[in-house]
Design an enzyme around this catalytic site. Structure first.
Site, mmCIF file in Angstrom:
data_model
loop_
_atom_site.group_PDB
_atom_site.id
_atom_site.type_symbol
_atom_site.label_atom_id
_atom_site.label_comp_id
_atom_site.label_asym_id
_atom_site.label_seq_id
_atom_site.Cartn_x
_atom_site.Cartn_y
_atom_site.Cartn_z
ATOM 1 N N GLU A 1 0.841 -1.208 0.000
ATOM 2 C CA GLU A 1 0.000 0.000 0.000
ATOM 3 C C GLU A 1 0.878 1.260 0.000
ATOM 4 O OE1 GLU A 1 -3.036 -0.465 -0.628
ATOM 5 O OE2 GLU A 1 -2.944 -2.611 -0.228
ATOM 6 N N TRP B 1 1.955 1.604 -3.435
ATOM 7 C CA TRP B 1 0.897 2.197 -4.276
ATOM 8 C C TRP B 1 0.926 3.720 -4.155
ATOM 9 C CZ3 TRP B 1 -2.035 0.798 -8.173
ATOM 10 C CH2 TRP B 1 -2.408 -0.529 -8.338
ATOM 11 N N TRP C 1 -16.431 10.191 -13.612
ATOM 12 C CA TRP C 1 -15.625 9.925 -12.412
ATOM 13 C C TRP C 1 -15.059 11.209 -11.812
ATOM 14 C CZ3 TRP C 1 -10.447 11.296 -12.926
ATOM 15 C CH2 TRP C 1 -9.979 11.494 -14.239
ATOM 16 N N ASN D 1 -10.781 1.875 2.526
ATOM 17 C CA ASN D 1 -10.343 1.673 1.135
ATOM 18 C C ASN D 1 -11.292 0.785 0.335
ATOM 19 O OD1 ASN D 1 -8.354 1.837 -1.081
ATOM 20 N ND2 ASN D 1 -8.150 -0.357 -0.677
ATOM 21 N N TRP E 1 -9.605 6.938 -8.357
ATOM 22 C CA TRP E 1 -10.791 7.167 -9.202
ATOM 23 C C TRP E 1 -10.579 6.634 -10.606
ATOM 24 C CZ3 TRP E 1 -15.753 7.965 -8.518
ATOM 25 C CH2 TRP E 1 -16.152 8.321 -7.232
ATOM 26 N N TRP F 1 -19.993 10.093 -20.573
ATOM 27 C CA TRP F 1 -20.494 9.868 -19.213
ATOM 28 C C TRP F 1 -21.837 10.560 -19.026
ATOM 29 C CZ3 TRP F 1 -17.686 6.364 -16.759
ATOM 30 C CH2 TRP F 1 -16.324 6.260 -17.029
HETATM 31 C C1 LIG Z 1 -11.509 6.201 -5.230
HETATM 32 C C2 LIG Z 1 -10.359 6.256 -4.248
HETATM 33 C C3 LIG Z 1 -9.953 7.473 -3.739
HETATM 34 C C4 LIG Z 1 -8.869 7.541 -2.844
HETATM 35 N N1 LIG Z 1 -8.479 8.776 -2.362
HETATM 36 C C5 LIG Z 1 -7.409 8.849 -1.524
HETATM 37 C C6 LIG Z 1 -6.968 10.109 -1.032
HETATM 38 O O1 LIG Z 1 -7.490 11.170 -1.383
HETATM 39 N N2 LIG Z 1 -5.926 10.115 -0.147
HETATM 40 C C7 LIG Z 1 -5.294 8.967 0.253
HETATM 41 O O2 LIG Z 1 -4.354 9.033 1.053
HETATM 42 N N3 LIG Z 1 -5.683 7.768 -0.214
HETATM 43 C C8 LIG Z 1 -6.721 7.663 -1.078
HETATM 44 N N4 LIG Z 1 -7.124 6.443 -1.534
HETATM 45 C C9 LIG Z 1 -6.346 5.241 -1.155
HETATM 46 C C10 LIG Z 1 -6.841 4.496 0.104
HETATM 47 O O3 LIG Z 1 -8.205 4.268 0.037
HETATM 48 C C11 LIG Z 1 -6.514 5.224 1.405
HETATM 49 O O4 LIG Z 1 -5.160 5.622 1.413
HETATM 50 C C12 LIG Z 1 -6.738 4.296 2.615
HETATM 51 O O5 LIG Z 1 -8.096 3.918 2.668
HETATM 52 C C13 LIG Z 1 -6.351 5.010 3.877
HETATM 53 O O6 LIG Z 1 -6.592 4.215 4.997
HETATM 54 P P1 LIG Z 1 -5.390 3.717 5.920
HETATM 55 O O7 LIG Z 1 -4.505 4.852 6.230
HETATM 56 O O8 LIG Z 1 -5.995 2.986 7.061
HETATM 57 O O9 LIG Z 1 -4.644 2.739 4.907
HETATM 58 P P2 LIG Z 1 -3.699 1.468 5.110
HETATM 59 O O10 LIG Z 1 -4.408 0.309 4.529
HETATM 60 O O11 LIG Z 1 -3.191 1.329 6.483
HETATM 61 O O12 LIG Z 1 -2.491 1.789 4.105
HETATM 62 C C14 LIG Z 1 -1.315 2.493 4.516
HETATM 63 C C15 LIG Z 1 -1.108 3.713 3.676
HETATM 64 O O13 LIG Z 1 -0.841 3.358 2.335
HETATM 65 C C16 LIG Z 1 -1.377 4.351 1.462
HETATM 66 N N5 LIG Z 1 -2.364 3.714 0.585
HETATM 67 C C17 LIG Z 1 -3.168 2.679 0.896
HETATM 68 N N6 LIG Z 1 -3.899 2.316 -0.181
HETATM 69 C C18 LIG Z 1 -3.549 3.150 -1.170
HETATM 70 C C19 LIG Z 1 -3.954 3.299 -2.530
HETATM 71 N N7 LIG Z 1 -4.866 2.485 -3.099
HETATM 72 N N8 LIG Z 1 -3.406 4.292 -3.262
HETATM 73 C C20 LIG Z 1 -2.474 5.121 -2.729
HETATM 74 N N9 LIG Z 1 -2.054 5.017 -1.461
HETATM 75 C C21 LIG Z 1 -2.581 4.058 -0.693
HETATM 76 C C22 LIG Z 1 -2.039 5.408 2.329
HETATM 77 O O14 LIG Z 1 -1.136 6.460 2.519
HETATM 78 C C23 LIG Z 1 -2.303 4.642 3.609
HETATM 79 O O15 LIG Z 1 -2.373 5.461 4.750
HETATM 80 C C24 LIG Z 1 -8.198 6.352 -2.451
HETATM 81 C C25 LIG Z 1 -8.631 5.123 -2.974
HETATM 82 C C26 LIG Z 1 -9.693 5.071 -3.865
HETATM 83 C C27 LIG Z 1 -10.123 3.732 -4.402
#
Ligand SMILES: Cc1cc2nc3c(=O)[nH]c(=O)nc-3n(C[C@H](O)[C@H](O)[C@H](O)COP(=O)(O)OP(=O)(O)OC[C@H]3O[C@@H](n4cnc5c(N)ncnc54)[C@H](O)[C@@H]3O)c2cc1C
Length: 490
Positions: A289, A292, A374, A356, A397, A321
Site C-alpha cells: 500500500e 501504491w 468519475w 479503502n 478514481w 459519461w
Molecule cells: C476512489 C479512491 C480514492 C482515494 N483517495 C485517496 C486520497 O485522497 N488520499 C489517500 O491518502 N488515499 C486515497 N485512496 C487510497 C486508500 O483508500 C486510502 O489511502 C486508505 O483507505 C487510507 O486508509 P489507511 O490509512 O488505514 O490505509 P492502510 O491500509 O493502512 O495503508 C497504509 C497507507 O498506504 C497508502 N495507501 C493505501 N492504499 C492506497 C492506494 N490504493 N493508493 C495510494 N495510497 C494508498 C495510504 O497512505 C495509507 O495510509 C483512495 C482510494 C480510492 C479507491
C-alpha cells in the site's frame, strides 16, 4: 545569514531532511508556512483537512520552538503570490538558503519553479528533498527507460531498491548549541480554526500532529500489522492503519512507516496465532500500500496532464459519461438504495474518512452503475476527505472508472450486493452507518428491497443491477472507435 525551512505537506520535525540540512548548515534556522485559504478553495480542500493542518501546525510550531526555531505562519492567499511573499520574507530575514520537501502535482511544481526564479536574484538557493515518498518519482524506470505504468513490475523494482539500500531512521533533530527556545504565536491559527467552525463531534474523532501520528504507527505495527492481510478489507474491523491523513499532511514520513514495519519482521510481530507467517504477510501487504502511494506519485510526476482532469488512457476521454445531477446527489448523500454504498458515503460525510474497500465500491458504483463522470466523484471526495491527496485520489478514481494506469480493462465491475455479502457479511458496518436498516435481520441487510420488513424511510434502488457490464463495455468500445477514427483522420 539565516537558513529557512519552507513547510508545506511535511508538518513534522523528525525524519525531515530539509530541517536536518538547515540545522547542519551551522546558520540560525527559521521556518515558514504560507497559509493559503484561496488555494485551499481552488484545490477543494475539505474543511476537516484544513482543521487537521491548522492543528498540526500548532504542535509543529511548539516543537520547532523548543529547538530554537521560530515558525512564522505567513498569509499568502494563493500559490500565485508565493514568489513575492517568500522574496519579501527572505529579504527581511537575511535568508540565503531555503530548504523544502518536494511536491509533485503540476500546480505545486509551477509554484516552486516561480519561487526559485524569484529568489535567484536575491542570492537565495533552494534545496528540495524527496521525503514525501520512499523512492523518488523519477528513480525507477522500465527496461525501455520509460516510467512504470503498471503496478506489479513497479512494486518489484521498489522492493529491490529497499533491499539494495535498506532505509534507516535518522536521529531526531537537536537544538543547536547557543540557540534558545522560542515561543510560538498561535493567534493566526486560532483565527482560521474559528472560521472553520467544525462541530466537536467531528474533530473529537481525530488526533492531529506529529506525536499522535507516531504513536498511531507504533500501535498499528505492534498490535495490528500481523492481522493486516486478513482484516484490511472488512470495514467493520479496525484492520488498517488510519495513517493516510498523517502521510498526506506529512505529520509522519513514509520512510518511518517502512523502517518500523520492516524492523517488526525481526521481532516476528506480537500479534496473531500464526505469529511469524501472518506478520510477514501483513508487512508485505502493508508495504504494498505504501508502494501504491509512491506509484501514484510517480505517475503524477511523470504524466502532469493528469492535473488537468485528463484520463490516463486517452481513448477513454471520449466516453460519454452521464451528467445526471439527481442520481449524483443521491450518491453523495448515501441514498442510492444499495446499503454498502450508502453506508460508505455516510461514513465519508460524517467522519471525513472512508475505508479503502468502500472507496473502491462507491467509486465503482458511481462510475459504472450510475455511469456518472468519475471526475465528479473525484471532486466530491476531495471536498470531504481529511486525507484528500491529489495523486492517490486521482489514481483511485481512474482505477475504479477504468480510465487509469491499470492493466485490467473496463470489464471490472463490482456488484454492490456481492461486495456487501463478502466484506460486511453480517451487516455490522452497514448497521453502524444506516440507522434505517438497523432492525433488518441477518442477510436481508444486503438486499433490503426484497424484505417485507423494509423501513419506508430507506429508498428503493435508484438503478437496477442488471446490464451494467454490457452498457459499460459498449460505451468504452464506442469511445475507442471515436478515438481511433479521430487519430486516423488527423
Ligand atoms: C476512489 C479512491 C480514492 C482515494 N483517495 C485517496 C486520497 O485522497 N488520499 C489517500 O491518502 N488515499 C486515497 N485512496 C487510497 C486508500 O483508500 C486510502 O489511502 C486508505 O483507505 C487510507 O486508509 P489507511 O490509512 O488505514 O490505509 P492502510 O491500509 O493502512 O495503508 C497504509 C497507507 O498506504 C497508502 N495507501 C493505501 N492504499 C492506497 C492506494 N490504493 N493508493 C495510494 N495510497 C494508498 C495510504 O497512505 C495509507 O495510509 C483512495 C482510494 C480510492 C479507491
Amino acid at each position: 545569514m539565516t537558513a529557512l525551512v519552507w513547510y508545506r505537506n511535511d508538518l513534522r520535525a523528525r525524519d525531515h531532511q530539509g530541517l536536518s540540512a538547515a540545522l547542519g548548515s551551522g546558520q540560525p534556522v527559521r521556518a515558514v508556512y504560507l497559509l493559503s485559504p484561496g488555494q485551499w478553495d481552488r484545490h477543494q480542500v475539505a474543511p476537516i483537512r484544513r482543521w487537521y493542518v491548522l492543528s498540526s501546525l500548532r504542535e509543529l510550531g511548539e516543537t520547532l520552538g523548543k529547538l530554537g526555531i521560530p515558525l512564522d505562519i505567513v498569509p499568502c492567499e494563493t500559490f500565485d503570490e508565493a514568489p513575492e511573499v517568500l522574496a519579501t520574507y527572505c529579504r527581511s530575514h537575511q535568508i540565503k538558503a531555503l530548504y523544502c520537501t518536494r511536491e509533485y502535482p503540476l500546480n505545486e511544481l509551477r509554484r516552486d519553479r516561480a519561487v526559485a526564479d524569484a529568489l535567484r536574484p536575491l542570492g537565495v538557493t533552494l534545496q528540495g528533498y524527496d521525503d514525501a515518498v520512499v523512492v523518488p518519482p523519477r528513480a525507477l524506470k522500465t527496461g525501455q527507460g520509460t516510467p512504470y505504468t503498471v503496478f506489479t513490475p513497479y512494486r518489484r523494482r521498489w522492493d529491490a531498491c529497499l533491499a539494495e539500500a535498506p532505509p534507516t531512521m535518522p536521529a531526531p533533530p537537536k537544538r543547536p548549541a547557543g540557540a534558545a527556545p522560542v515561543a510560538f504565536d498561535v493567534g493566526v491559527l486560532d483565527k482560521h480554526e474559528r472560521l472553520l467552525d467544525l462541530p466537536d463531534t467531528l474533530t473529537r474523532l481525530w488526533q492531529p500532529g506529529e506525536k499522535a501520528a507516531r504513536q498511531q504507527l507504533q500501535h498499528f505495527v505492534s498490535d495490528r500489522l500481523g492481522h493486516y492481510r486478513r482484516d484490511r478489507d472488512f470495514p467493520a474491523l479496525p484492520g488498517t492503519s488510519l495513517l493516510s491523513t498523517a502521510l498526506s499532511a506529512g505529520t509522519i514520513s513514509p520512510l518511518r512507516c517502512v523502517v518500523l514495519a520492516r524492523a517488526s519482521l525481526a521481532e516476528g510481530g506480537k500479534t496473531g496465532a500464526d505469529k511469524e507467517g501472518a506478520h510477514k504477510e501483513g508487512v508485505s501487504t502493508w508495504l504494498s500500500e505504501i508502494a501504491w502511494r509512491d506509484f501514484y506519485r510517480q505517475i503524477m510526476a511523470n504524466f502532469p496532464h493528469l492535473a488537468w482532469g485528463a484520463p490516463f488512457r486517452p481513448e477513454t476521454g471520449f466516453v460519454q459519461w452521464s451528467r445526471d445531477e439527481a442520481l449524483f446527489q443521491a450518491w453523495c448523500e448515501g441514498r442510492t438504495g444499495y446499503p454498502l454504498v450508502d453506508a460508505a458515503m455516510r461514513q465519508l460525510n460524517s467522519t471525513g474518512w472512508m475505508h479503502n474497500r468502500l472507496r473502491m465500491v462507491s467509486a465503482m458504483f458511481l462510475s459504472k452503475n450510475l455511469f456518472i463522470d468519475w471526475r465528479w466523484g473525484e471532486s466530491y471526495f476531495m471536498q470531504q476527505l481529511m486525507d484528500g491527496d491529489f495523486a492517490a485520489n486521482n489514481g483511485g478514481w481512474q482505477w475504479s472508472a477504468s480510465t487509469g494506469t491499470d492493466a485490467a480493462p473496463y470489464f471490472r465491475v463490482f456488484s454492490p450486493v456481492r461486495q456487501s455479502e463478502r466484506f460486511d457479511p453480517d451487516g455490522t458496518f452497514i448497521r453502524s452507518q444506516v440507522p434505517e436498516l438497523r432492525d433488518l435481520p441477518g442477510k436481508q441487510i444486503h438486499q433490503p428491497w426484497k424484505s417485507p420488513l423494509l423501513a419506508a424511510a430507506y429508498p428503493a434502488p435508484i438503478v437496477p443491477l442488471d446490464g451494467v457490464r454490457e452498457r459499460v463495455t459498449a460505451a468504452f468500445k464506442a469511445a475507442k472507435q471515436i478515438h481511433d477514427a479521430a487519430g486516423a483522420s488527423s
